[in-house]
Design a protein around this motif. Structure first.
Motif, PDB file in Angstrom:
ATOM      1  N   ARG A   1       0.193   9.081  -5.656  1.00  9.04           N
ATOM      2  CA  ARG A   1       0.135  10.493  -5.270  1.00  9.04           C
ATOM      3  C   ARG A   1       0.621  11.414  -6.388  1.00  9.04           C
ATOM      4  O   ARG A   1       0.297  12.609  -6.407  1.00  9.04           O
TER       5      ARG A   1
ATOM      6  N   SER B   1       0.653   3.798  -3.050  1.00  4.46           N
ATOM      7  CA  SER B   1       0.243   5.149  -2.670  1.00  4.46           C
ATOM      8  C   SER B   1       1.290   6.180  -3.074  1.00  4.46           C
ATOM      9  O   SER B   1       0.955   7.278  -3.534  1.00  4.46           O
TER      10      SER B   1
ATOM     11  N   PHE C   1      -5.907   4.969  -3.593  1.00  2.81           N
ATOM     12  CA  PHE C   1      -4.586   4.665  -3.041  1.00  2.81           C
ATOM     13  C   PHE C   1      -3.808   5.956  -2.777  1.00  2.81           C
ATOM     14  O   PHE C   1      -3.080   6.068  -1.803  1.00  2.81           O
TER      15      PHE C   1
ATOM     16  N   LEU D   1      -4.188   7.537   0.650  1.00  6.53           N
ATOM     17  CA  LEU D   1      -3.817   6.767   1.838  1.00  6.53           C
ATOM     18  C   LEU D   1      -2.540   7.349   2.422  1.00  6.53           C
ATOM     19  O   LEU D   1      -1.563   7.598   1.703  1.00  6.53           O
TER      20      LEU D   1
ATOM     21  N   GLU E   1       0.833  -1.209   0.000  1.00  8.71           N
ATOM     22  CA  GLU E   1       0.000   0.000   0.000  1.00  8.71           C
ATOM     23  C   GLU E   1       0.868   1.259   0.000  1.00  8.71           C
ATOM     24  O   GLU E   1       0.552   2.242  -0.693  1.00  8.71           O
TER      25      GLU E   1
END
Length: 352
Positions: A203, A199, A225, A228, A195
């Motif tokens: 981003r 992520s 994602f 997060l 994750e």
């Protein structure tokens, strides 16, 4: 630096790229769900390996296509993408070296350090890469005396899992009530690594590092994602998206008036309400309050939102109930052992 104004991607290629993002998003989430399905009775690692190796490869290649377009105002040609091969570490390096842009935030520094230096991520990507290249045919290579035998990725994966365990976990494996928590701890540990990796890459879409097209293409897939952060990792139950979880009937019992009467009048039923706001440990349930109930000194039940769930194996066998983790009422990776102990102590306290 990328230009602010870029040409459009022709429709047929735009929708093909969108489909790749959607496909990889589904494969990755299904892979996480199948990892969470691994337990004492299910060691079918092939399925999550297949899903994750395919999902990560497709995601990174789609990302590279988009990054290339953002940087060069055209999509890459076939030879460029083919030369990248199936090595997930190589694909990540291509992203870091060419299509990973600083969005001027402390979060970028955290993300960048993680994807470039985290040894767990490097090891896991290596295992999945080897699976995708040769190791998925490991048994056939052995059977047919292939000179180029792939690595036994299941063995490497199990060795990685063992690093996540401590002495208390090995004790739990011997406990019928708590052994499932060890598998949950392992899957949570691995999923947190993945994750963080997904992520960090996603981003880039959120902060428009790949332009408006990147934001558009990720809005229905990897956007979730991208939002997060540290407090969110390891909290999601992905099992609900897997066929096995959907097809398994959830054995729960809705409380009736007779249940409430028996709790009040039966001297062998002891119960207590516990509030999250008053609990000192790591609260494992999604609900803000639960009721623990001990029946005849050894059947431990937890009532959540008017439904019964089994806290220990004895109650699961006696009443044919799911435990809170399997029913999706408790956070995977968070132990309920303290609640089993408190429930059993309800009867002991009465005797003393």
């Amino acid at each position: 630096m990328p230009k602010n104004r870029m040409p459009e991607i022709e429709n047929i290629k735009y929708f093909a790229l969108l489909e790749e993002f959607e496909t990889s998003d589904k494969l990755i989430k299904l892979g996480f769900g199948e990892l969470q399905n691994i337990n004492l009775n299910n060691d079918f690692y092939f399925l999550p390996f297949q899903l994750l190796s395919q999902g990560f490869e497709r995601f990174m290649k789609a990302y590279i296509c988009l990054g290339y377009f953002h940087k060069h105002e055209e999509l890459p040609n076939f030879r460029y993408l083919k030369n990248l091969g199936h090595d997930l570490e190589k694909l990540l390096k291509e992203i870091i070296d060419n299509y990973y842009f600083d969005f001027d935030s402390p979060q970028f520094d955290l993300d960048n350090e993680f994807i470039q230096t985290n040894s767990d991520l490097k090891e896991l990507l290596f295992i999945l890469s080897e699976f995708g290249k040769l190791a998925r045919y490991h048994n056939f290579d052995l059977i047919t005396d292939n000179a180029q035998i792939g690595i036994n990725t299941k063995k490497l994966w199990e060795e990685f899992e063992n690093k996540a365990l401590d002495s208390k976990d090995y004790q739990k494996l011997m406990d019928f009530n708590l052994s499932h928590e060890v598998y949950q701890k392992i899957s949570t540990y691995i999923i947190v690594v993945f994750e963080k990796y997904i992520s960090a890459i996603s981003r880039q879409f959120i902060f428009k590092c790949l332009g408006q097209k990147g934001l558009q293409l990720s809005s229905s897939t990897f956007f979730d994602f991208g939002i997060l952060y540290e407090k969110d990792f390891g909290k999601k139950d992905y099992r609900s998206q897997t066929t096995k979880y959907k097809e398994t009937p959830k054995k729960v019992h809705k409380r009736t008036m007779l249940d409430e009467v028996e709790r009040k009048v039966n001297p062998e039923y002891k119960s207590k309400k516990i509030l999250k706001s008053e609990y000192k440990g790591d609260w494992p349930f999604y609900a803000e309050e639960v009721i623990i109930e001990c029946r005849r000194s050894h059947w431990c039940i937890v009532i959540i939102d008017g439904f019964d769930y089994a806290l220990n194996g004895s109650a699961k066998g006696r009443y044919k109930l799911e435990n809170p983790h399997d029913a999706g009422m408790a956070v995977l990776g968070k132990s309920i052992s303290d609640f089993i102990k408190m429930t059993l102590e309800l009867s002991k306290a009465e005797k003393h």
